[in-house]
Design an enzyme around this catalytic site. Sequence first.
Site, PDB file in Angstrom:
ATOM      1  N   CYS A 120      89.128  10.021 -54.390  1.00  0.00           N
ATOM      2  CA  CYS A 120      88.580   9.987 -53.040  1.00  0.00           C
ATOM      3  C   CYS A 120      87.135  10.449 -53.176  1.00  0.00           C
ATOM      4  O   CYS A 120      86.606  10.455 -54.283  1.00  0.00           O
ATOM      5  CB  CYS A 120      89.413  10.828 -52.080  1.00  0.00           C
ATOM      6  SG  CYS A 120      89.514  12.586 -52.457  1.00  0.00           S
TER       7      CYS A 120
HETATM    8  C1  RB5 Z   1      86.859  11.321 -46.547  1.00  0.00           C
HETATM    9  O1  RB5 Z   1      88.102  11.358 -45.913  1.00  0.00           O
HETATM   10  C2  RB5 Z   1      86.705  12.446 -47.544  1.00  0.00           C
HETATM   11  O2  RB5 Z   1      87.004  13.660 -46.935  1.00  0.00           O
HETATM   12  C3  RB5 Z   1      87.602  12.251 -48.758  1.00  0.00           C
HETATM   13  O3  RB5 Z   1      87.246  11.089 -49.419  1.00  0.00           O
HETATM   14  C4  RB5 Z   1      87.533  13.336 -49.824  1.00  0.00           C
HETATM   15  O4  RB5 Z   1      86.216  13.616 -50.178  1.00  0.00           O
HETATM   16  C5  RB5 Z   1      88.325  14.542 -49.642  1.00  0.00           C
HETATM   17  O5  RB5 Z   1      88.553  15.345 -50.572  1.00  0.00           O
END
Ligand code: RB5
Length: 172
Positions: A65
């Site tokens: 993520c």
């Molecule tokens: C976006 O939802 C962002 O919060 C996610 O990609 C991540 O960075 C969380 O750990």
Amino acid sequence: MKIALGCDHIVTDTKMKISEHLKDLGHEVIDVGTYDFHRTHYPIFGRLIAENVVSGKADLGIALCGTGVGISASADKVPGTRVVLVGDVLTARYAKKELNANIIAFGGRILGQNLIHNIVDVFLETEYEPTEANKQLIEKIDNSIEVSPEIAENDHIFDEENAKWARGEYHD
Ligand code: RB5
């Protein structure tokens, strides 16, 4: 190998490049999503990666993520996973060799694409070394899944490890 691969909407483009890289190396990719840039939620994909790995449909998992924090924490909640959030090659090697990590996670907005590919390569190439010490450590980690209020108040749960430490049995 069969690799379960997943991400949230922030880093779908990075994931697609990892997918191509894995296929170029001859691996089979189980892409659990997300597949576009629409707002979604990383717990869905962390869980899907983990379920594929724990069920044996995939040999290993790769999760990303934006920071890697959310999806790694989500995948690590599924019993049977050993998830590591990694930002360098050395850590990836250690995670596989010593702790038999089965899911590796990245911050797709933190690391460059080439570094991610290098880390993936090392993670896939490194063999777990099932020494007695490593097996025991993994067992301890896996046993942490049993929630027990007494543990927080028990000053003796690491007596055995502390005694070994005192005898000089641990070496870095
Ligand atoms: C976006 O939802 C962002 O919060 C996610 O990609 C991540 O960075 C969380 O750990």
